[in-house]
Design an enzyme around this catalytic site. Structure first.
Site, PDB file in Angstrom:
ATOM      1  N   ARG A 164      87.791  59.272 102.248  1.00  0.00           N
ATOM      2  CA  ARG A 164      88.415  57.952 102.447  1.00  0.00           C
ATOM      3  C   ARG A 164      89.938  58.040 102.438  1.00  0.00           C
ATOM      4  O   ARG A 164      90.622  57.167 102.969  1.00  0.00           O
ATOM      5  CB  ARG A 164      87.936  56.989 101.359  1.00  0.00           C
ATOM      6  CG  ARG A 164      86.437  56.715 101.512  1.00  0.00           C
ATOM      7  CD  ARG A 164      85.967  55.608 100.635  1.00  0.00           C
ATOM      8  NE  ARG A 164      86.790  54.419 100.773  1.00  0.00           N
ATOM      9  CZ  ARG A 164      86.783  53.426  99.909  1.00  0.00           C
ATOM     10  NH1 ARG A 164      86.028  53.477  98.842  1.00  0.00           N
ATOM     11  NH2 ARG A 164      87.554  52.371 100.111  1.00  0.00           N
ATOM     12  N   TYR A 178      98.036  44.284 110.287  1.00  0.00           N
ATOM     13  CA  TYR A 178      99.052  43.342 109.783  1.00  0.00           C
ATOM     14  C   TYR A 178      99.542  43.784 108.416  1.00  0.00           C
ATOM     15  O   TYR A 178      98.796  44.387 107.652  1.00  0.00           O
ATOM     16  CB  TYR A 178      98.518  41.902 109.719  1.00  0.00           C
ATOM     17  CG  TYR A 178      97.215  41.725 108.954  1.00  0.00           C
ATOM     18  CD1 TYR A 178      95.988  41.978 109.558  1.00  0.00           C
ATOM     19  CD2 TYR A 178      97.207  41.267 107.635  1.00  0.00           C
ATOM     20  CE1 TYR A 178      94.798  41.784 108.888  1.00  0.00           C
ATOM     21  CE2 TYR A 178      96.015  41.075 106.946  1.00  0.00           C
ATOM     22  CZ  TYR A 178      94.820  41.340 107.579  1.00  0.00           C
ATOM     23  OH  TYR A 178      93.638  41.168 106.905  1.00  0.00           O
ATOM     24  N   PRO A 179     100.814  43.500 108.136  1.00  0.00           N
ATOM     25  CA  PRO A 179     101.327  43.807 106.805  1.00  0.00           C
ATOM     26  C   PRO A 179     101.179  42.597 105.880  1.00  0.00           C
ATOM     27  O   PRO A 179     101.082  41.466 106.363  1.00  0.00           O
ATOM     28  CB  PRO A 179     102.819  44.082 107.075  1.00  0.00           C
ATOM     29  CG  PRO A 179     103.155  43.221 108.241  1.00  0.00           C
ATOM     30  CD  PRO A 179     101.881  43.059 109.057  1.00  0.00           C
ATOM     31  N   MET A 180     101.131  42.836 104.594  1.00  0.00           N
ATOM     32  CA  MET A 180     101.025  41.709 103.655  1.00  0.00           C
ATOM     33  C   MET A 180     101.648  41.984 102.295  1.00  0.00           C
ATOM     34  O   MET A 180     101.917  43.122 101.930  1.00  0.00           O
ATOM     35  CB  MET A 180      99.575  41.262 103.506  1.00  0.00           C
ATOM     36  CG  MET A 180      98.627  42.313 102.978  1.00  0.00           C
ATOM     37  SD  MET A 180      96.957  41.627 102.813  1.00  0.00           S
ATOM     38  CE  MET A 180      97.169  40.491 101.450  1.00  0.00           C
ATOM     39  N   ASP A 181     101.892  40.903 101.595  1.00  0.00           N
ATOM     40  CA  ASP A 181     102.443  40.941 100.229  1.00  0.00           C
ATOM     41  C   ASP A 181     101.514  40.216  99.280  1.00  0.00           C
ATOM     42  O   ASP A 181     100.709  39.393  99.701  1.00  0.00           O
ATOM     43  CB  ASP A 181     103.769  40.147 100.171  1.00  0.00           C
ATOM     44  CG  ASP A 181     104.953  40.902 100.723  1.00  0.00           C
ATOM     45  OD1 ASP A 181     104.852  42.127 100.912  1.00  0.00           O
ATOM     46  OD2 ASP A 181     105.990  40.237 100.953  1.00  0.00           O
ATOM     47  N   HIS A 205      87.253  40.441  95.537  1.00  0.00           N
ATOM     48  CA  HIS A 205      87.706  40.760  96.892  1.00  0.00           C
ATOM     49  C   HIS A 205      86.830  41.865  97.502  1.00  0.00           C
ATOM     50  O   HIS A 205      86.359  41.757  98.634  1.00  0.00           O
ATOM     51  CB  HIS A 205      89.171  41.195  96.847  1.00  0.00           C
ATOM     52  CG  HIS A 205      89.647  41.917  98.064  1.00  0.00           C
ATOM     53  ND1 HIS A 205      90.026  41.265  99.207  1.00  0.00           N
ATOM     54  CD2 HIS A 205      89.785  43.242  98.333  1.00  0.00           C
ATOM     55  CE1 HIS A 205      90.372  42.151 100.112  1.00  0.00           C
ATOM     56  NE2 HIS A 205      90.242  43.361  99.614  1.00  0.00           N
ATOM     57  N   GLN A 218      87.900  49.220 107.199  1.00  0.00           N
ATOM     58  CA  GLN A 218      89.239  48.799 106.776  1.00  0.00           C
ATOM     59  C   GLN A 218      89.964  49.984 106.176  1.00  0.00           C
ATOM     60  O   GLN A 218      89.375  50.805 105.496  1.00  0.00           O
ATOM     61  CB  GLN A 218      89.090  47.613 105.807  1.00  0.00           C
ATOM     62  CG  GLN A 218      89.792  47.709 104.474  1.00  0.00           C
ATOM     63  CD  GLN A 218      88.929  48.393 103.425  1.00  0.00           C
ATOM     64  OE1 GLN A 218      87.984  49.115 103.719  1.00  0.00           O
ATOM     65  NE2 GLN A 218      89.265  48.181 102.178  1.00  0.00           N
TER      66      GLN A 218
HETATM   67  O1  76R Z   1      88.442  50.285  98.840  1.00  0.00           O
HETATM   68  C1  76R Z   1      87.421  49.802  98.314  1.00  0.00           C
HETATM   69  O2  76R Z   1      86.318  49.682  98.886  1.00  0.00           O
HETATM   70  C2  76R Z   1      87.541  49.269  96.940  1.00  0.00           C
HETATM   71  C3  76R Z   1      87.662  47.849  96.948  1.00  0.00           C
HETATM   72  C4  76R Z   1      88.920  47.409  97.674  1.00  0.00           C
HETATM   73  C5  76R Z   1      90.256  47.535  97.275  1.00  0.00           C
HETATM   74  C6  76R Z   1      90.815  48.220  96.043  1.00  0.00           C
HETATM   75  C7  76R Z   1      88.916  46.700  98.936  1.00  0.00           C
HETATM   76  C8  76R Z   1      87.780  46.433  99.684  1.00  0.00           C
HETATM   77  N1  76R Z   1      90.197  46.347  99.238  1.00  0.00           N
HETATM   78  C9  76R Z   1      91.044  46.846  98.259  1.00  0.00           C
HETATM   79  C10 76R Z   1      92.428  46.729  98.195  1.00  0.00           C
HETATM   80 MN1  76R Z   1      90.788  45.144 100.771  1.00  0.00          MN
HETATM   81  N2  76R Z   1      91.380  44.040 102.331  1.00  0.00           N
HETATM   82  C11 76R Z   1      92.570  43.381 102.421  1.00  0.00           C
HETATM   83  C12 76R Z   1      92.522  42.505 103.557  1.00  0.00           C
HETATM   84  O3  76R Z   1      93.131  39.112 104.976  1.00  0.00           O
HETATM   85  C13 76R Z   1      93.148  39.105 103.721  1.00  0.00           C
HETATM   86  O4  76R Z   1      92.911  38.084 103.041  1.00  0.00           O
HETATM   87  C14 76R Z   1      93.501  40.367 103.017  1.00  0.00           C
HETATM   88  C15 76R Z   1      93.605  41.549 103.947  1.00  0.00           C
HETATM   89  C16 76R Z   1      91.292  42.683 104.170  1.00  0.00           C
HETATM   90  C17 76R Z   1      90.779  42.000 105.397  1.00  0.00           C
HETATM   91  C18 76R Z   1      90.577  43.659 103.368  1.00  0.00           C
HETATM   92  C19 76R Z   1      89.294  44.087 103.651  1.00  0.00           C
HETATM   93  N3  76R Z   1      92.697  45.137 100.024  1.00  0.00           N
HETATM   94  C20 76R Z   1      93.166  45.895  98.999  1.00  0.00           C
HETATM   95  C21 76R Z   1      94.587  45.679  98.865  1.00  0.00           C
HETATM   96  C22 76R Z   1      95.490  46.343  97.849  1.00  0.00           C
HETATM   97  C23 76R Z   1      95.750  45.332  96.759  1.00  0.00           C
HETATM   98  C24 76R Z   1      96.061  45.879  95.401  1.00  0.00           C
HETATM   99  O5  76R Z   1      95.740  47.035  95.106  1.00  0.00           O
HETATM  100  O6  76R Z   1      96.617  45.072  94.611  1.00  0.00           O
HETATM  101  C25 76R Z   1      94.939  44.752  99.822  1.00  0.00           C
HETATM  102  C26 76R Z   1      96.322  44.174 100.089  1.00  0.00           C
HETATM  103  C27 76R Z   1      93.747  44.421 100.543  1.00  0.00           C
HETATM  104  C28 76R Z   1      93.666  43.499 101.583  1.00  0.00           C
HETATM  105  N4  76R Z   1      88.871  45.215 101.489  1.00  0.00           N
HETATM  106  C29 76R Z   1      87.775  45.847 100.933  1.00  0.00           C
HETATM  107  C30 76R Z   1      88.501  44.792 102.761  1.00  0.00           C
HETATM  108  C31 76R Z   1      87.146  45.187 102.998  1.00  0.00           C
HETATM  109  C32 76R Z   1      86.384  44.923 104.309  1.00  0.00           C
HETATM  110  C33 76R Z   1      86.705  45.846 101.872  1.00  0.00           C
HETATM  111  C34 76R Z   1      85.347  46.467 101.625  1.00  0.00           C
HETATM  112  C35 76R Z   1      85.382  47.861 102.146  1.00  0.00           C
HETATM  113  C36 76R Z   1      84.111  48.619 101.901  1.00  0.00           C
HETATM  114  O7  76R Z   1      83.648  48.617 100.760  1.00  0.00           O
HETATM  115  O8  76R Z   1      83.639  49.212 102.882  1.00  0.00           O
END
Ligand code: 76R
Length: 286
Positions: A164, A178-181, A205, A218
């Site tokens: 991964r 897209y970038p985000m905060d 999430h 993703q």
């Molecule tokens: O990686 C993992 O599977 C562990 C769980 C996980 C983390 C730690 C995870 C799962 N994400 C993580 C971190 Mn995410 N993610 C986004 C967006 O549009 C929005 O509202 C937000 C944009 C999407 C669409 C998305 C999708 N994720 C993060 C972080 C870092 C934040 C931090 O560490 O504080 C951001 C900014 C972020 C944003 N996320 C998933 C997805 C999807 C589809 C999953 C499930 C992936 C899978 O299990 O296959």
């Protein structure tokens, strides 16, 4: 009768606020506009030679085992082409950028924007476990022993997570970047929440995200200290509608509803480097 309160556990107040992360490939997104009038004015033999030179530079990058590159045709006015590069270091990214800048094609391309980041796995859940284990053993946060224990545990994570952290670029037809905060407002500030609360919201999430596992891939990249936003989000799917469904559903997650701020969205169609000439001449390959 007074009852003595048990001593407050030190853990919550003493542990670092920052979650542990592991990092993989360095990532560069390059968005570019084609100077179409200058391109069209070229004799077709020149166009062919220029496209061939670019194809010969890009094709090996697509297959590079130490981090691939991928070409996309961008939809809309934000650019015509997007390149995504995965590499082992920032220097390697810069080298890829220089190779492309040195091509004759670059005379006809103008950068519209770019984004520099690194593949990041946020380990909120493991972080809480690790911090607790270490404090239970009486190990002082930030001490040499603390740092050594954490490094050892992170190395094990890094091995387990290797696929991964160092993935191939998914072959899906569409990409959405897209970038985000996370919000740092006067009232709502992600960075002042206790780590346990952030872990809870991130767990929620992840649960929403996992339901889309088969349809979308993703890749989250961290960019604090590297670029203008805190994270880059890349979503890859064969059906672009999935981007809308997933992102819409996530807007209702507490972590997005309250704390997410978004930059510009870029949606592109994957194009093989071998089809670059067609693309430059106005034909989107099937
Ligand atoms: O990686 C993992 O599977 C562990 C769980 C996980 C983390 C730690 C995870 C799962 N994400 C993580 C971190 Mn995410 N993610 C986004 C967006 O549009 C929005 O509202 C937000 C944009 C999407 C669409 C998305 C999708 N994720 C993060 C972080 C870092 C934040 C931090 O560490 O504080 C951001 C900014 C972020 C944003 N996320 C998933 C997805 C999807 C589809 C999953 C499930 C992936 C899978 O299990 O296959």
């Amino acid at each position: 009768m007074t009852t003595a309160h048990p001593p407050r556990p030190q853990v919550a107040s003493d542990i670092p606020a920052v979650p542990l992360t592991t990092e993989g490939y360095s990532v560069l997104h390059q968005m570019m506009r084609l100077r179409r009038s200058a391109w069209r004015a070229l004799p077709s033999t020149d166009k062919s030679l220029i496209a061939k030179e670019a194809k010969e530079a890009l094709s090996p990058m697509e297959k590079n085992s130490a981090g691939q590159s991928a070409l996309y045709s961008l939809i809309g006015h934000k650019g015509d082409l997007m390149l995504i590069h995965f590499r082992n270091s920032f220097a390697d990214l810069n080298q890829a950028e220089l190779i492309l800048a040195n091509l004759r094609l670059s005379d006809y391309l103008e950068p519209t924007t770019s984004y520099l980041s690194i593949i990041e796995l946020g380990l909120y859940e493991s972080t809480l476990k690790i911090y607790k284990e270490l404090t239970d053993q009486g190990i002082e946060p930030h001490s040499d022993q603390w740092k050594a224990e954490i490094e050892c545990k992170l190395n094990r994570h890094k091995e387990a997570m290797h696929p991964r952290l160092f993935p191939e670029i998914p072959a899906s037809r569409y990409v959405c970047f897209y970038p985000m905060d996370r919000r740092r407002g006067e009232e709502k500030n992600w960075y002042t929440l206790p780590i346990e609360e952030r872990a809870r919201q991130m767990n929620e999430h992840g649960l929403v995200g996992r339901r889309y596992a088969g349809e979308v891939k993703q890749i989250i990249t961290g960019s604090i200290g590297f670029d203008d936003w805190e994270w880059g989000v890349d979503l890859f799917a064969d059906d672009p509608l999935v981007f809308k469904k997933l992102i819409y559903e996530m807007r209702f997650d507490e972590v997005s509803a309250v704390y997410a701020l978004f930059g510009q969205f870029y949606v592109g169609v994957r194009v093989a480097a071998a089809s670059l000439e067609k693309l430059l001449n106005g034909e989107l390959p099937k």
